[in-house]
Design a protein around this motif. Structure first.
Motif, PDB file in Angstrom:
ATOM      1  N   ARG A  51      14.465  17.549   2.926  1.00 12.63           N
ATOM      2  CA  ARG A  51      14.526  17.501   4.215  1.00 12.63           C
ATOM      3  C   ARG A  51      13.304  17.440   4.876  1.00 12.63           C
ATOM      4  NH1 ARG A  51      18.322  18.879   8.184  1.00 12.63           N
ATOM      5  NH2 ARG A  51      19.901  19.712   6.662  1.00 12.63           N
ATOM      6  N   GLN A  52      12.246  18.228   4.661  1.00 15.69           N
ATOM      7  CA  GLN A  52      10.874  18.178   5.484  1.00 15.69           C
ATOM      8  C   GLN A  52      10.250  16.664   5.108  1.00 15.69           C
ATOM      9  OE1 GLN A  52       9.153  21.411   3.338  1.00 15.69           O
ATOM     10  NE2 GLN A  52       9.684  22.839   4.608  1.00 15.69           N
ATOM     11  N   LEU A  53      10.542  15.867   3.917  1.00 10.72           N
ATOM     12  CA  LEU A  53      10.152  14.686   3.629  1.00 10.72           C
ATOM     13  C   LEU A  53      10.928  13.855   4.771  1.00 10.72           C
ATOM     14  CD1 LEU A  53       8.861  12.611   1.603  1.00 10.72           C
ATOM     15  CD2 LEU A  53      11.096  12.404   0.850  1.00 10.72           C
ATOM     16  N   LEU A  54      12.257  13.902   4.897  1.00  7.56           N
ATOM     17  CA  LEU A  54      12.725  13.096   5.555  1.00  7.56           C
ATOM     18  C   LEU A  54      12.593  13.097   7.138  1.00  7.56           C
ATOM     19  CD1 LEU A  54      16.569  12.884   4.055  1.00  7.56           C
ATOM     20  CD2 LEU A  54      14.544  11.220   3.746  1.00  7.56           C
ATOM     21  N   ASP A  55      12.381  14.554   7.525  1.00  5.06           N
ATOM     22  CA  ASP A  55      12.022  14.591   9.010  1.00  5.06           C
ATOM     23  C   ASP A  55      10.808  14.149   9.225  1.00  5.06           C
ATOM     24  OD1 ASP A  55      14.124  16.186   9.445  1.00  5.06           O
ATOM     25  OD2 ASP A  55      13.041  18.182   9.097  1.00  5.06           O
ATOM     26  N   ASP A  56       9.593  13.956   8.094  1.00  4.64           N
ATOM     27  CA  ASP A  56       8.442  13.413   8.461  1.00  4.64           C
ATOM     28  C   ASP A  56       8.546  11.957   8.520  1.00  4.64           C
ATOM     29  OD1 ASP A  56       5.725  12.768   8.346  1.00  4.64           O
ATOM     30  OD2 ASP A  56       5.619  13.271   6.330  1.00  4.64           O
ATOM     31  N   LYS A 114       0.855  -1.095   0.007  1.00  4.17           N
ATOM     32  CA  LYS A 114      -0.073   0.075   0.060  1.00  4.17           C
ATOM     33  C   LYS A 114       0.821   1.407   0.012  1.00  4.17           C
ATOM     34  CE  LYS A 114      -4.369   1.687   1.694  1.00  4.17           C
ATOM     35  NZ  LYS A 114      -5.095   1.410   0.556  1.00  4.17           N
ATOM     36  N   PRO A 115       1.310   1.633  -1.166  1.00  3.83           N
ATOM     37  CA  PRO A 115       2.469   2.788  -1.396  1.00  3.83           C
ATOM     38  C   PRO A 115       1.414   3.956  -0.698  1.00  3.83           C
ATOM     39  CG  PRO A 115       2.338   1.694  -3.400  1.00  3.83           C
ATOM     40  CD  PRO A 115       1.203   1.143  -2.451  1.00  3.83           C
ATOM     41  N   ILE A 116       2.584   4.898  -0.257  1.00  2.85           N
ATOM     42  CA  ILE A 116       2.087   6.039   0.318  1.00  2.85           C
ATOM     43  C   ILE A 116       2.444   7.420  -0.375  1.00  2.85           C
ATOM     44  CG2 ILE A 116       1.803   7.794   2.251  1.00  2.85           C
ATOM     45  CD1 ILE A 116       2.723   5.269   4.032  1.00  2.85           C
ATOM     46  N   ILE A 117       1.326   8.111  -1.271  1.00  2.96           N
ATOM     47  CA  ILE A 117       1.805   9.122  -1.925  1.00  2.96           C
ATOM     48  C   ILE A 117       2.181  10.631  -1.264  1.00  2.96           C
ATOM     49  CG2 ILE A 117       0.842  10.710  -3.826  1.00  2.96           C
ATOM     50  CD1 ILE A 117      -0.986   8.300  -4.450  1.00  2.96           C
ATOM     51  N   LYS A 118       3.320  10.967  -1.552  1.00  2.00           N
ATOM     52  CA  LYS A 118       3.876  12.147  -0.904  1.00  2.00           C
ATOM     53  C   LYS A 118       4.095  13.218  -1.861  1.00  2.00           C
ATOM     54  CE  LYS A 118       5.200  11.732   3.063  1.00  2.00           C
ATOM     55  NZ  LYS A 118       4.469  11.915   4.398  1.00  2.00           N
ATOM     56  N   GLU A 119       3.529  14.486  -1.777  1.00  2.00           N
ATOM     57  CA  GLU A 119       3.920  15.602  -2.473  1.00  2.00           C
ATOM     58  C   GLU A 119       5.471  15.932  -2.660  1.00  2.00           C
ATOM     59  OE1 GLU A 119       1.899  16.872  -4.663  1.00  2.00           O
ATOM     60  OE2 GLU A 119       0.045  17.887  -3.743  1.00  2.00           O
ATOM     61  N   ALA A 120       6.068  15.800  -1.296  1.00  2.00           N
ATOM     62  CA  ALA A 120       7.284  16.259  -1.215  1.00  2.00           C
ATOM     63  C   ALA A 120       8.299  15.235  -2.020  1.00  2.00           C
ATOM     64  CB  ALA A 120       7.874  16.089   0.231  1.00  2.00           C
ATOM     65  N   LEU A 121       7.990  14.103  -2.349  1.00  2.00           N
ATOM     66  CA  LEU A 121       8.810  13.335  -3.485  1.00  2.00           C
ATOM     67  C   LEU A 121       8.705  13.823  -4.925  1.00  2.00           C
ATOM     68  CD1 LEU A 121       8.492   9.816  -2.192  1.00  2.00           C
ATOM     69  CD2 LEU A 121      10.695  11.089  -2.708  1.00  2.00           C
ATOM     70  N   ARG A 122       8.081  14.917  -5.136  1.00  2.06           N
ATOM     71  CA  ARG A 122       7.835  15.253  -6.642  1.00  2.06           C
ATOM     72  C   ARG A 122       9.054  16.018  -7.169  1.00  2.06           C
ATOM     73  NH1 ARG A 122       2.163  18.943  -6.891  1.00  2.06           N
ATOM     74  NH2 ARG A 122       3.052  19.258  -9.079  1.00  2.06           N
ATOM     75  N   GLU A 123       8.956  15.834  -8.772  1.00  5.34           N
ATOM     76  CA  GLU A 123      10.200  16.648  -9.251  1.00  5.34           C
ATOM     77  C   GLU A 123      10.115  18.114  -8.928  1.00  5.34           C
ATOM     78  OE1 GLU A 123      13.024  16.722 -10.275  1.00  5.34           O
ATOM     79  OE2 GLU A 123      12.900  15.562 -12.021  1.00  5.34           O
ATOM     80  N   ARG A 124      11.289  18.602  -9.366  1.00  2.00           N
ATOM     81  CA  ARG A 124      11.547  20.110  -9.210  1.00  2.00           C
ATOM     82  C   ARG A 124      10.171  20.733  -9.875  1.00  2.00           C
ATOM     83  NH1 ARG A 124      16.305  22.324  -9.908  1.00  2.00           N
ATOM     84  NH2 ARG A 124      17.241  20.508  -8.916  1.00  2.00           N
ATOM     85  N   LEU A 125       9.643  21.666  -8.983  1.00  2.00           N
ATOM     86  CA  LEU A 125       8.320  22.183  -9.168  1.00  2.00           C
ATOM     87  C   LEU A 125       8.426  23.310  -9.935  1.00  2.00           C
ATOM     88  CD1 LEU A 125       7.130  22.093  -5.689  1.00  2.00           C
ATOM     89  CD2 LEU A 125       5.996  20.854  -7.350  1.00  2.00           C
ATOM     90  N   GLY A 126       7.371  23.672 -10.862  1.00  5.30           N
ATOM     91  CA  GLY A 126       7.128  24.764 -11.593  1.00  5.30           C
ATOM     92  C   GLY A 126       7.571  24.663 -13.333  1.00  5.30           C
ATOM     93  N   ARG A 127       6.782  25.567 -13.826  1.00 13.03           N
ATOM     94  CA  ARG A 127       7.085  25.754 -15.416  1.00 13.03           C
ATOM     95  C   ARG A 127       6.658  24.567 -16.232  1.00 13.03           C
ATOM     96  NH1 ARG A 127       9.124  30.334 -17.400  1.00 13.03           N
ATOM     97  NH2 ARG A 127      10.287  29.432 -18.925  1.00 13.03           N
ATOM     98  N   HIS A 128       7.497  23.453 -16.041  1.00 12.49           N
ATOM     99  CA  HIS A 128       7.479  22.212 -16.801  1.00 12.49           C
ATOM    100  C   HIS A 128       6.087  21.428 -16.657  1.00 12.49           C
ATOM    101  CE1 HIS A 128      12.200  21.656 -17.214  1.00 12.49           C
ATOM    102  NE2 HIS A 128      11.390  22.866 -17.639  1.00 12.49           N
ATOM    103  N   THR A 129       5.264  21.361 -17.762  1.00 17.76           N
ATOM    104  CA  THR A 129       4.178  20.793 -17.535  1.00 17.76           C
ATOM    105  C   THR A 129       4.081  19.166 -17.085  1.00 17.76           C
ATOM    106  OG1 THR A 129       3.879  20.082 -19.839  1.00 17.76           O
ATOM    107  CG2 THR A 129       2.933  22.298 -19.276  1.00 17.76           C
ATOM    108  N   CYS A 130       5.254  18.717 -17.454  1.00 14.18           N
ATOM    109  CA  CYS A 130       5.400  17.237 -17.228  1.00 14.18           C
ATOM    110  C   CYS A 130       5.471  17.115 -15.733  1.00 14.18           C
ATOM    111  CB  CYS A 130       6.723  16.671 -17.721  1.00 14.18           C
ATOM    112  SG  CYS A 130       8.123  17.479 -17.374  1.00 14.18           S
ATOM    113  N   ASP A 131       5.694  18.218 -14.950  1.00 15.99           N
ATOM    114  CA  ASP A 131       5.831  18.112 -13.354  1.00 15.99           C
ATOM    115  C   ASP A 131       4.536  18.587 -12.810  1.00 15.99           C
ATOM    116  OD1 ASP A 131       8.474  16.907 -13.974  1.00 15.99           O
ATOM    117  OD2 ASP A 131       9.289  19.005 -13.950  1.00 15.99           O
ATOM    118  N   ARG A 132       3.547  18.805 -13.365  1.00 16.27           N
ATOM    119  CA  ARG A 132       2.350  19.296 -12.992  1.00 16.27           C
ATOM    120  C   ARG A 132       1.243  18.103 -12.840  1.00 16.27           C
ATOM    121  NH1 ARG A 132      -0.178  22.746 -17.132  1.00 16.27           N
ATOM    122  NH2 ARG A 132      -1.056  20.853 -17.808  1.00 16.27           N
ATOM    123  N   ARG A 133       0.999  17.901 -11.513  1.00 16.89           N
ATOM    124  CA  ARG A 133       0.304  16.575 -11.309  1.00 16.89           C
ATOM    125  C   ARG A 133      -1.122  16.526 -11.638  1.00 16.89           C
ATOM    126  NH1 ARG A 133      -3.328  16.752  -7.083  1.00 16.89           N
ATOM    127  NH2 ARG A 133      -2.525  17.981  -5.033  1.00 16.89           N
TER     128      ARG A 133
END
Length: 291
Positions: A238-243, A177-196
């Motif tokens: 870092r926030q992801l790892l802290d969590d 049961k994988p857990i989806i985490k926003e913090a694991l996303r690719e570099r944010l912004g501009r590139h549409t491939c990185d818009r979820r």
């Protein structure tokens, strides 16, 4: 250890991947046995039967955590980069400069769509190759399955995770049961491939996955006119790892993420900048200590 920001570093000397060349000319691939180096550990001989190298390593890892008490936490992270996506194909066609300047800002062209890019057929095959490696190495070398799988919500990571991990023999007390985490996303912004995609789309297409709390319907992190910097990306990791380190008991976990996210993870933990090939999985031994 109290629940606050920790110091993170990697422990080299256990996996071949740690000493591979830095990118971008070199790309790390999935190695047999995930590149665990054959070596002795101080904890060898504690068990009464012949053990595989992986069994000995896991005994050593569990010993580290037991002896560390509240002074440190050790985790083995299987870091998996998604398989080839349609955005990777387009960038290869036009070159990085043209991709960054024009094509990455579009949703697609007459031949393909790369907004929240999905896997190509090659990308699907790469994910299935990881599964085949896992099936063999779990059986022959006793490679451990992750106690928890954390994944980026982008479509290419969701698809890679399902293909690579579904159908493996997960323990009854730790089902897949994988857990989806926003913090694991690719570099944010501009590139549409990185818009979820929307939360509703993810829930509809990946009902067996768990979505973290606070996950919004629309993508509120991606901006069309601003690209996240590496330093900002490192803060997010870092926030992801802290969590995770403050809440997750499993000593073996997995991340399904992106090339930029992996490089941000390496920057945070002072690991060599070894670029990871699409559809490859590499191990990382991390230690967290109080600041």
């Amino acid at each position: 250890m109290s629940n606050h920001s920790l110091n993170y570093s990697t422990l080299p000397g256990y996996f071949e991947h740690d000493e591979q060349p830095e990118g971008p000319q070199f790309r790390a691939t999935t190695l047999p046995g995930f590149g665990l180096i054959h070596r002795r550990y101080d904890t060898d001989g504690d068990s009464g039967h012949e053990q595989t190298q992986w069994e000995r390593f896991m005994h050593f890892l569990n010993h580290l955590n037991k002896e560390a008490s509240d002074q440190a936490r050790y985790k083995l992270i299987f870091v998996m980069r998604h398989g080839q996506g349609f955005h990777n194909v387009k960038e290869a066609q036009v070159g990085r400069a043209a991709w960054e300047a024009k094509w990455a800002l579009l949703d697609g062209d007459d031949e393909m769509t790369w907004a929240d890019a999905k896997l190509t057929e090659k990308g699907k095959s790469q994910a299935l190759e990881i599964k085949a490696t896992l099936e063999r190495d779990i059986r022959e070398m006793k490679v451990p399955l992750p106690g928890k799988c954390y994944i980026s919500p982008l479509a290419r990571c969701l698809e890679t995770t399902r293909l690579a991990f579904s159908g493996l023999e997960w323990p009854r007390d730790q089902p897949f049961k994988p857990i989806i985490k926003e913090a694991l996303r690719e570099r944010l912004g501009r590139h549409t491939c990185d818009r979820r995609s929307t939360r509703s789309w993810i829930e509809s297409n990946y009902p067996e996955f768990k979505i973290e709390s606070g996950f919004t319907e629309q993508d509120e992190l991606w901006q069309p006119n601003y690209r996240e910097t590496l330093d900002e990306h490192v803060v997010r990791v870092r926030q992801l790892l802290d969590d995770i380190f403050n809440s997750e008991e499993s000593s073996v976990i997995s991340f399904t993420a992106h090339s930029g996210a992996i490089r941000a993870l390496y920057a945070l933990t002072e690991h060599k900048e070894v670029w990871v090939a699409p559809g490859a999985m590499v191990p990382l031994l991390l230690v967290a200590t109080p600041q």
